[in-house]
Design a protein around this motif. Structure first.
Motif, PDB file in Angstrom:
ATOM      1  N   TYR A 183       0.831  -1.215   0.000  1.00 25.08           N
ATOM      2  CA  TYR A 183       0.000   0.000   0.000  1.00 25.08           C
ATOM      3  C   TYR A 183       0.864   1.264   0.000  1.00 25.08           C
ATOM      4  O   TYR A 183       0.730   2.131  -0.865  1.00 25.08           O
ATOM      5  N   ALA A 184       1.766   1.343   0.984  1.00 27.17           N
ATOM      6  CA  ALA A 184       2.576   2.562   1.130  1.00 27.17           C
ATOM      7  C   ALA A 184       3.420   2.869  -0.126  1.00 27.17           C
ATOM      8  O   ALA A 184       3.401   4.006  -0.609  1.00 27.17           O
ATOM      9  N   ASP A 218       3.142   4.353   8.744  1.00 27.33           N
ATOM     10  CA  ASP A 218       1.719   4.535   9.056  1.00 27.33           C
ATOM     11  C   ASP A 218       0.841   3.777   8.063  1.00 27.33           C
ATOM     12  O   ASP A 218      -0.131   3.119   8.452  1.00 27.33           O
ATOM     13  N   LEU A 219       1.187   3.894   6.798  1.00 25.71           N
ATOM     14  CA  LEU A 219       0.383   3.201   5.782  1.00 25.71           C
ATOM     15  C   LEU A 219       0.589   1.687   5.855  1.00 25.71           C
ATOM     16  O   LEU A 219      -0.337   0.908   5.619  1.00 25.71           O
ATOM     17  N   ASP A 220       1.824   1.275   6.207  1.00 33.08           N
ATOM     18  CA  ASP A 220       2.090  -0.163   6.389  1.00 33.08           C
ATOM     19  C   ASP A 220       1.167  -0.739   7.448  1.00 33.08           C
ATOM     20  O   ASP A 220       0.670  -1.854   7.324  1.00 33.08           O
ATOM     21  N   TRP A 260      -1.330  -3.775   7.142  1.00 33.88           N
ATOM     22  CA  TRP A 260      -1.244  -4.917   8.054  1.00 33.88           C
ATOM     23  C   TRP A 260      -2.622  -5.226   8.646  1.00 33.88           C
ATOM     24  O   TRP A 260      -3.088  -6.365   8.603  1.00 33.88           O
ATOM     25  N   ASP A 261      -3.281  -4.173   9.148  1.00 31.35           N
ATOM     26  CA  ASP A 261      -4.577  -4.369   9.801  1.00 31.35           C
ATOM     27  C   ASP A 261      -5.647  -4.880   8.840  1.00 31.35           C
ATOM     28  O   ASP A 261      -6.440  -5.745   9.180  1.00 31.35           O
ATOM     29  N   LYS A 262      -5.662  -4.327   7.645  1.00 30.07           N
ATOM     30  CA  LYS A 262      -6.763  -4.652   6.727  1.00 30.07           C
ATOM     31  C   LYS A 262      -6.482  -5.875   5.857  1.00 30.07           C
ATOM     32  O   LYS A 262      -7.412  -6.537   5.412  1.00 30.07           O
ATOM     33  N   VAL A 263      -5.215  -6.136   5.563  1.00 25.88           N
ATOM     34  CA  VAL A 263      -4.911  -7.209   4.601  1.00 25.88           C
ATOM     35  C   VAL A 263      -3.957  -8.270   5.151  1.00 25.88           C
ATOM     36  O   VAL A 263      -4.285  -9.459   5.201  1.00 25.88           O
ATOM     37  N   ILE A 264      -2.779  -7.827   5.555  1.00 24.63           N
ATOM     38  CA  ILE A 264      -1.684  -8.779   5.762  1.00 24.63           C
ATOM     39  C   ILE A 264      -1.940  -9.742   6.911  1.00 24.63           C
ATOM     40  O   ILE A 264      -1.762 -10.951   6.775  1.00 24.63           O
ATOM     41  N   GLU A 293      -4.643   5.372  -6.051  1.00 26.56           N
ATOM     42  CA  GLU A 293      -6.019   4.889  -5.860  1.00 26.56           C
ATOM     43  C   GLU A 293      -6.061   3.404  -5.512  1.00 26.56           C
ATOM     44  O   GLU A 293      -7.088   2.747  -5.676  1.00 26.56           O
ATOM     45  N   ILE A 294      -4.946   2.879  -5.055  1.00 27.85           N
ATOM     46  CA  ILE A 294      -4.850   1.457  -4.698  1.00 27.85           C
ATOM     47  C   ILE A 294      -5.881   1.110  -3.620  1.00 27.85           C
ATOM     48  O   ILE A 294      -6.098   1.872  -2.683  1.00 27.85           O
ATOM     49  N   ARG A 295      -6.536  -0.034  -3.820  1.00 25.43           N
ATOM     50  CA  ARG A 295      -7.605  -0.446  -2.903  1.00 25.43           C
ATOM     51  C   ARG A 295      -7.103  -1.496  -1.911  1.00 25.43           C
ATOM     52  O   ARG A 295      -6.410  -2.426  -2.293  1.00 25.43           O
ATOM     53  N   LEU A 296      -7.523  -1.337  -0.659  1.00 27.08           N
ATOM     54  CA  LEU A 296      -7.154  -2.337   0.350  1.00 27.08           C
ATOM     55  C   LEU A 296      -8.186  -3.464   0.420  1.00 27.08           C
ATOM     56  O   LEU A 296      -7.933  -4.516   0.977  1.00 27.08           O
TER      57      LEU A 296
END
Lengths: 177, 575
Positions: B276-277, B361-363, B367-371, B571-574
């Motif tokens: 993401y980041a 911060d973006l990592d 982490w929370d949403k995907v990894i 515009e990358i989506r999580l």
């Protein structure tokens, strides 16, 4: 915006190199308007003159990809105003057409057309110039019956630089491969 | 890499021999130890000559010529040596096309030698005749047809020089049968220069100064690196640059493993399924320094919206890459290693803690949403990410990972850890399904002492599945991982997200991979349950010879994050 460009390529004289170069045009879906190739002033070196109509960005990328092919010594592109060019056209007309008045003779004189060969059945005429020039002559000769017509691709010389100058000197020194 | 610096190796006197033997002599002079190939009528004299060279050159009989090309690619990618392939004329030669295209777009050095009908039969539709020179024109760096034995030494020397100099690539040499049989006076001289080929330019001094000024004065500088770093052996220089300047660095999937994944300034993967980041912050950096990468469309997303705010410095060995996709403010045309060595003294020691914090911060969001749920799921079916995560734990990143194409490839690139360079082999540019099994064979043979793992989906596996027999016959201890979701997963994901879940020809009723593998001589393990996954991975990795592990994973899992087609990287989506 699309423009006309003349691409000038110096290459080794090798089987298949023409194909390798034209695939680069095919890949980018660029149509070759005209193509002339023959031996250049250096032994074993060929010169291609290719005219295309496309955007400058495209022709710039095209030239770089032509340059990097193994066997290409140099590739440049020029705008219309940066080159002097000519095309040659040959016309075969019936000899009989000359016997019906002076009209045909006048056309030939006014266009400074050369007569290359006269045979009992046909006469071969040569006209050098821009495409518009050879096309105008074509239209004028048409009523008299043109038995055969051929027009060459463009040969061109740049106004702005002396292509291949540096390379020429170094190549002459290097071992031929 | 800089072949011009190599000493000329030449045999003083000449020896009388036939063309086929001359080919073998050329290979020996070029240091070739391994050939992948498949014999046939038009190349039989060469195979006959090979018989006398078995103690110097190993030949591996693959089960399909495409497998030979990918094996040679895998070997080349881990060794930096030129992969060599033999094939016969006609269908043998046409079967090389996919491998050649893959090697060209991913800059892999490879020399393929194909037999051809007798010169006097060329163009007559002779048995197994095909115009391989024309067919392969668009997928080779160079190709040539030898019709006379006397041409062999010079052309072969040229082939090896071209394949592995400058920006490497595949070369095909087509040799008519008469040229293999005729006699010649053999003498070999390595090629060190060709007048119409300029493999390496030297980056301009002024541009170098400009690049250093931009990097030194930047508030949010950002390095993107690709395979150019690996190909030129510039891993140390890259690391020195990153550490001295304090600039965060992200990678393309071919750049992966050029820098240790756990390095604090390695911020992760670029592109469509990258982190993401690195994607979001591409559109926030003020200076973007691209090292040995070519701004593939899977990396840039929508080009018009790609880093419009940034000054771009582009370092590449291939001048035609500069301004091809992204306009460069500073162009460094040269070898990555040599150019970075010259740049380093001009770079000031610096740190960018606030800028790095933005990445962190973006990592955390990713982490929370995907990894977290991908690599440490608590429930549901096994995920691809958790398999890769467990492999990391077992090998501690000391592995070579070879991937095929699709969801498993993206997951493996995202989650595999790498402790060593030249450890990631994948089909990046061409996206060739069926690449990994033969490429894994080649990689393992090129790096016999390392743990080589081929990660493959159930779709791609069936494209070159016959190479299991080659792996068994050569007793190559490759570890094969099939991540089986019973779908062509990536296509299914797109159909789900962008084609209204209209699943069109993506579901696979697979054969019994266990039986097939065992039947072909490769022991196999099947894992369906999370409870046994760790133990099965250990058993599989500890097996002495080749071994296949099939893991049944969630059928309709998607790979995220994702830059949708036509969107910008920001515009990358999580989800």
């Amino acid at each position: 915006m699309k423009e006309k460009f003349t691409i000038c390529i110096f290459t080794e004289n090798q089987v298949g190199l023409l194909h390798r170069l034209t695939t680069i045009f095919t890949r980018r879906h660029i149509n070759i308007e005209s193509l002339t190739t023959s031996e250049a002033e250096l032994d074993g070196v060929h010169r291609f003159t290719i005219s295309v109509e496309c955007e400058e960005e495209q022709v710039e990328k095209l030239s770089k990809q032509l340059s990097k092919q193994v066997g290409t010594l140099e590739a440049d592109y020029y705008r219309e105003e940066e080159t002097v060019w000519q095309e040659i056209a040959l016309f075969k007309v019936s000899t009989n057409a000359f016997f019906n008045g002076t009209q045909l003779e006048e056309i030939i004189r006014s266009h400074r057309t050369r007569i290359l060969e006269i045979e009992p059945n046909y006469v071969v005429l040569e006209q050098t110039g821009y495409k518009e020039d050879t096309q105008t002559l074509f239209e004028k000769l048409k009523p008299f019956g043109i038995l055969e017509f051929v027009r060459s691709g463009r040969v061109s010389i740049s106004k702005t630089n002396v292509p291949f100058k540096k390379e020429k000197e170094t190549i002459l020194k290097k071992e031929k491969h | 890499m800089l072949e011009t610096q190599e000493k000329t190796l030449s045999t003083e006197s000449t020896t009388r021999m036939n063309g086929a033997k001359a080919i073998m002599e050329c290979l020996v002079h070029e240091g070739v130890e391994l050939i992948y190939g498949y014999p046939g009528g038009a190349i039989m004299p060469v195979y006959d000559a090979l018989y006398d060279y078995q103690d110097q050159v190993q030949h591996v009989l693959t089960r399909h010529e495409q497998g030979a090309t990918h094996a040679a690619q895998g070997y080349a990618r881990v060794t930096n040596k030129t992969g060599v392939v033999f094939a016969t004329s006609g269908p043998g030669a046409t079967n090389l096309v996919t491998g050649l295209a893959d090697a060209l777009i991913d800059s892999t050095p490879m020399v393929c030698i194909t037999g051809q009908v007798f010169a006097k039969l060329l163009g007559t539709d002779a048995f197994q005749e095909t115009d391989v020179i024309s067919i392969t024109m668009a997928v080779t760096k160079w190709n040539y047809q030898i019709t006379k034995a006397s041409e062999i030494p010079d052309v072969m020397a040229k082939a090896f020089y071209i394949a592995n100099s400058g920006r490497p690539g595949p070369v095909i040499i087509d040799i008519t049968k008469n040229a293999q049989l005729e006699l010649l006076d053999f003498a070999y001289k390595k090629t060190t220069a060709i007048r119409s080929y300029n493999p390496i330019q030297k980056a301009d001094e002024n541009e170098l100064t400009k690049a250093a000024e931009l990097l030194n004065n930047a508030k949010k500088p950002y390095i993107l690196f690709g395979q150019g770093v690996t190909l030129s052996g510039a891993e140390t220089e890259l690391k020195q640059l990153v550490e001295k300047s304090g600039i965060p660095a992200a990678w393309t999937i071919l750049g992966l493993s050029a820098m240790e994944t756990d390095h604090p300034l390695n911020v992760g993967m670029l592109g469509m399924h990258g982190n993401y980041a690195p994607n979001v912050l591409t559109n926030e950096c003020d200076v973007l320094f691209a090292v040995g990468m070519r701004f593939d469309d899977r990396v840039t997303g929508k080009v018009d919206g790609y880093a419009p705010q940034a000054k771009v410095i582009h370092l590449d060995i291939d001048p035609s890459e500069i301004n091809k996709i992204i306009e460069a403010d500073v162009a460094l045309v040269g070898d990555a290693k040599e150019t970075l060595q010259r740049l380093l003294p001009l770079i000031e020691q610096n740190v960018h803690p606030e800028w790095l914090q933005q990445f962190k911060d973006l990592d955390q969001m990713e982490w929370d949403k995907v990894i977290e749920k991908e690599i440490q799921p608590k429930e549901g079916l096994i995920t691809m990410g958790e398999v890769i995560h467990l492999i990391n734990e077992e090998t501690e990143g000391d592995h070579i990972i070879v991937t095929d194409v699709g969801q498993h490839q993206m997951v493996a690139c995202r989650y595999a850890k790498f402790a060593k360079h030249r450890s990631n082999v994948t089909s990046g540019g061409l996206g060739t399904m069926g690449f990994a099994l033969p490429a894994g064979l080649g990689a393992q043979m090129g790096a016999p002492d390392r743990c080589v793992i081929a990660v493959i989906g159930d779709g791609g596996f069936q494209m070159t599945i016959q190479e299991l027999a080659t792996i068994a016959q050569t007793k190559t201890p490759l570890k094969i991982l099939i991540l089986n979701n019973q779908f062509l997963g990536m296509v299914r994901q797109w159909q789900e997200l962008f084609f209204d879940k209209r699943y069109s020809s993506v579901e696979l009723e697979n054969p019994d991979f266990q039986m097939i593998s065992e039947g072909m001589g490769v022991p196999a393990i099947l894992t369906k349950e999370r409870a046994s996954l760790k133990a099965d991975i250990q058993k599989w990795l500890n097996h002495e010879g080749p071994c296949l592990l099939e893991v049944r994973v969630g059928k309709e899992n998607n790979v995220f994050p994702m830059v949708p087609a036509g969107a910008t990287v920001a515009e990358i989506r999580l989800d």
